[in-house]
Design an enzyme around this catalytic site. Sequence first.
Site, PDB file in Angstrom:
ATOM      1  N   HIS A  44      -7.766  -5.575  -0.628  1.00  0.00           N
ATOM      2  CA  HIS A  44      -6.475  -4.406   0.818  1.00  0.00           C
ATOM      3  C   HIS A  44      -5.887  -5.469   1.162  1.00  0.00           C
ATOM      4  O   HIS A  44      -6.161  -5.330   2.187  1.00  0.00           O
ATOM      5  CB  HIS A  44      -6.899  -3.695   0.405  1.00  0.00           C
ATOM      6  N   ASP A  56      -9.678  -5.139  -4.589  1.00  0.00           N
ATOM      7  CA  ASP A  56      -9.582  -3.720  -3.443  1.00  0.00           C
ATOM      8  C   ASP A  56      -9.912  -2.455  -3.424  1.00  0.00           C
ATOM      9  O   ASP A  56     -10.175  -1.788  -4.247  1.00  0.00           O
ATOM     10  CB  ASP A  56      -7.478  -3.435  -3.855  1.00  0.00           C
ATOM     11  N   SER A 112       1.147  -1.191  -0.385  1.00  0.00           N
ATOM     12  CA  SER A 112       0.215  -0.006   0.118  1.00  0.00           C
ATOM     13  C   SER A 112       0.952   1.203  -0.010  1.00  0.00           C
ATOM     14  O   SER A 112       1.754   1.082  -1.035  1.00  0.00           O
ATOM     15  CB  SER A 112      -1.031   0.215   1.269  1.00  0.00           C
TER      16      SER A 112
END
Length: 207
Positions: A185, A153, A104
């Site tokens: 995610h 995601d 991320s």
Amino acid sequence: MTNPQASFLAILLHGVGSNGADLAPLGTGWQSRLPDVIFVSPNAPEPSDFGSGYQWFSVAGVTEENRPARITTARPSFDAVISTIIEEHGFADRLDRVVLVGFSQGTIMSLDAVANGRWPVRAVIGFSGRLATEKPLTPAKATDVLLVHGTSDAIIPSWETEKAQTELIAAGMTIDTIIEPGLGHTISIGGADRACDFLEKLVEAAM
């Protein structure tokens, strides 16, 4: 602490609101296949705006327009973390044996590190991220990149990885992507295994 016997150094970079300990198990899981690789998973330098964990840059009020400038502002503190780890483990003159592994926001910062040419490391492995570096890109073209992303995601859409691939290839880099259907995610077991395969090939090629 230096380790001249280690073949590679992998620095694991967590997402916003998380910490190094959260991502460390990824390296632990890879260690059995990669016994000569040092895995380090630091905390980002700033406390998270959301009350727990840490952040590489603030995402409070972040937009597509202001995100690149925030990344640029975060570079000195990011570079300080990376530099310290590299020097402590004896890789200052061996950047071709250093790999950045991000999740991320950690992926965002890792891609920025090579997309603007500051860190000509051997490779970047990025999960669930995006490329948001200020243009023009001036990349470290010898750095190989693997990006892994899930189609479900809800935080960073998987098309961001496809966009990053297009932009980085256009800038002269070599990029591989893995798009995982239905994954949110997170890092899947399969995605982690395939990333380990990628890293293992780099290590074997360098031996």
